[in-house]
Design a protein around this motif. Structure first.
Motif, mmCIF file in Angstrom:
data_model
loop_
_atom_site.group_PDB
_atom_site.id
_atom_site.type_symbol
_atom_site.label_atom_id
_atom_site.label_comp_id
_atom_site.label_asym_id
_atom_site.label_seq_id
_atom_site.Cartn_x
_atom_site.Cartn_y
_atom_site.Cartn_z
ATOM 1 N N GLU A 96 -4.195 -5.540 -3.353
ATOM 2 C CA GLU A 96 -4.799 -4.525 -3.994
ATOM 3 C C GLU A 96 -4.602 -3.399 -3.048
ATOM 4 O O GLU A 96 -4.836 -3.280 -1.606
ATOM 5 C CB GLU A 96 -6.230 -4.713 -4.416
ATOM 6 C CG GLU A 96 -6.341 -5.803 -5.434
ATOM 7 C CD GLU A 96 -5.781 -5.458 -6.619
ATOM 8 O OE1 GLU A 96 -5.922 -4.142 -7.079
ATOM 9 O OE2 GLU A 96 -5.096 -6.213 -7.288
ATOM 10 N N LEU A 97 -4.436 -2.097 -3.728
ATOM 11 C CA LEU A 97 -4.549 -0.780 -2.671
ATOM 12 C C LEU A 97 -5.445 0.217 -3.115
ATOM 13 O O LEU A 97 -5.848 0.233 -4.266
ATOM 14 C CB LEU A 97 -3.055 -0.291 -2.678
ATOM 15 C CG LEU A 97 -1.816 -1.111 -2.451
ATOM 16 C CD1 LEU A 97 -0.539 -0.422 -2.454
ATOM 17 C CD2 LEU A 97 -1.891 -1.551 -0.533
ATOM 18 N N GLU A 98 -5.790 1.221 -2.328
ATOM 19 C CA GLU A 98 -6.375 2.097 -2.818
ATOM 20 C C GLU A 98 -5.487 3.244 -3.589
ATOM 21 O O GLU A 98 -4.137 3.495 -3.138
ATOM 22 C CB GLU A 98 -6.660 3.148 -1.493
ATOM 23 C CG GLU A 98 -7.890 2.504 -0.609
ATOM 24 C CD GLU A 98 -9.276 2.406 -1.316
ATOM 25 O OE1 GLU A 98 -9.381 3.061 -2.385
ATOM 26 O OE2 GLU A 98 -10.226 1.881 -0.926
ATOM 27 N N GLU A 100 -4.696 6.360 -3.851
ATOM 28 C CA GLU A 100 -3.924 7.378 -3.152
ATOM 29 C C GLU A 100 -2.856 6.655 -2.464
ATOM 30 O O GLU A 100 -1.890 7.422 -1.985
ATOM 31 C CB GLU A 100 -4.997 8.132 -2.448
ATOM 32 C CG GLU A 100 -5.729 7.495 -1.122
ATOM 33 C CD GLU A 100 -7.117 6.877 -1.972
ATOM 34 O OE1 GLU A 100 -8.092 6.983 -1.179
ATOM 35 O OE2 GLU A 100 -7.089 6.785 -3.272
ATOM 36 N N SER A 137 -0.681 0.553 -11.437
ATOM 37 C CA SER A 137 -2.284 1.093 -11.736
ATOM 38 C C SER A 137 -2.823 0.748 -12.793
ATOM 39 O O SER A 137 -2.181 0.705 -13.817
ATOM 40 C CB SER A 137 -2.180 2.439 -11.322
ATOM 41 O OG SER A 137 -1.613 2.848 -10.179
ATOM 42 N N SER A 151 -5.184 -0.326 -7.978
ATOM 43 C CA SER A 151 -3.777 -0.262 -7.819
ATOM 44 C C SER A 151 -3.383 -1.408 -7.051
ATOM 45 O O SER A 151 -4.043 -2.082 -6.083
ATOM 46 C CB SER A 151 -3.464 0.978 -7.197
ATOM 47 O OG SER A 151 -3.600 2.144 -7.838
ATOM 48 N N GLN A 203 -4.397 1.749 4.608
ATOM 49 C CA GLN A 203 -5.509 1.904 3.584
ATOM 50 C C GLN A 203 -5.469 0.672 2.526
ATOM 51 O O GLN A 203 -4.279 0.474 1.737
ATOM 52 C CB GLN A 203 -5.743 3.289 2.961
ATOM 53 C CG GLN A 203 -6.243 4.321 3.515
ATOM 54 C CD GLN A 203 -6.640 5.377 2.907
ATOM 55 O OE1 GLN A 203 -5.539 5.973 2.182
ATOM 56 N NE2 GLN A 203 -7.814 6.134 2.681
ATOM 57 N N ARG A 204 -6.312 -0.076 2.126
ATOM 58 C CA ARG A 204 -6.349 -0.938 0.997
ATOM 59 C C ARG A 204 -7.619 -1.047 0.413
ATOM 60 O O ARG A 204 -8.833 -0.532 0.938
ATOM 61 C CB ARG A 204 -5.698 -2.259 1.197
ATOM 62 C CG ARG A 204 -6.761 -2.818 2.338
ATOM 63 C CD ARG A 204 -6.256 -4.196 2.735
ATOM 64 N NE ARG A 204 -5.643 -5.097 1.514
ATOM 65 C CZ ARG A 204 -6.745 -5.702 0.801
ATOM 66 N NH1 ARG A 204 -7.938 -5.456 1.043
ATOM 67 N NH2 ARG A 204 -6.370 -6.439 -0.239
ATOM 68 N N ARG A 205 -7.745 -1.409 -0.694
ATOM 69 C CA ARG A 205 -8.967 -1.444 -1.388
ATOM 70 C C ARG A 205 -9.830 -2.760 -0.747
ATOM 71 O O ARG A 205 -9.425 -3.338 -0.121
ATOM 72 C CB ARG A 205 -8.896 -2.240 -3.104
ATOM 73 C CG ARG A 205 -8.192 -0.842 -3.757
ATOM 74 C CD ARG A 205 -8.289 -1.563 -5.136
ATOM 75 N NE ARG A 205 -9.610 -1.401 -6.010
ATOM 76 C CZ ARG A 205 -10.236 -0.296 -6.150
ATOM 77 N NH1 ARG A 205 -9.615 0.899 -6.010
ATOM 78 N NH2 ARG A 205 -11.654 -0.262 -6.659
#
Length: 210
Positions: A96-98, A100, A137, A151, A203-205
């Motif tokens: 999972e990703l941020e 943005e 997403s 995402s 960055q990632r969730r």
């Protein structure tokens, strides 16, 4: 990767598998991996090659999975024109990703470099790499509108590990390199001091519950 599967981690036409395949599978079982990565056998696809062995893995932080994936070792004693060899490794990696970060136009190229960089950093010879990097997403509405948008990055790839003595590739080292890729996608720091051959995901969730 989505072919029908049999129980257990290995498939074959029956009888004793060829020695090169047995040696390659034994090497996978003996690989030493990072403690944050849990690996176990999973049902292998039946129709991609005469012999196959599959593993699934998750990068674990307490009770949370940061990323997960599957690695399949294929073996065709007669060789395969597209592989240019008798062995092939096939993988699926997800995290999972941020949102943005997922929108970054350079993300697919960077993700592909994580795979090739992980193999190169371990000094592994390989050929015929191919694959896809997919960004997805999810946005929620109505009764699900309270859920935050999500995402995900997904890497599907395959490559031919170069064979060594006895026609057997160093599958243990390829597994370690694959785990390096999985760790990078999960946002873990490099396994050893100074090991910065692959760009770390910035960055990632947050951790996803298992």
């Amino acid at each position: 990767m989505d072919e029908p599967k049999e129980a257990g981690g290995t498939t074959g036409p029956g009888g004793t598998p060829p020695l090169p395949f047995r040696a390659a599978v034994d090497a996978l079982r003996g690989a030493r991996l990072r403690p944050q990565i849990e690996v176990e056998p999973t049902p292998a696809p039946k129709r991609l090659a005469p012999y196959a062995h599959a593993l699934e893995a998750a990068v674990v932080d307490g009770e949370d999975d940061l990323a997960d994936g599957r690695l399949v070792l294929l073996y065709d004693p007669a060789g395969h024109d597209a592989w240019r060899g008798t062995f092939r490794l096939v993988t699926l990696v997800r995290a999972e990703l941020e949102p943005e970060m997922a929108a970054d136009p350079l993300l697919p190229d960077v993700c592909w470099s994580w795979l090739t960089g992980a193999l190169t950093a371990r000094g592994l010879a390989f050929g015929e790499p191919s694959g896809t990097v997919t960004r997805a997403s999810s946005h929620y509405f109505g009764g699900l509108s309270e859920r935050p948008s999500a995402s995900q990055i997904e890497i599907r790839a395959s490559w031919t590990p170069r064979e060594g003595l006895g026609g057997v590739p160093d599958t243990a080292a390829h597994l370690v390199a694959w785990c390096d890729l999985l760790a990078q996608v999960a946002g873990l720091p490099p396994a050893a001091p100074g090991d910065a051959s692959v760009v770390t995901l910035p960055q990632r969730r947050g951790p996803q519950s298992r």
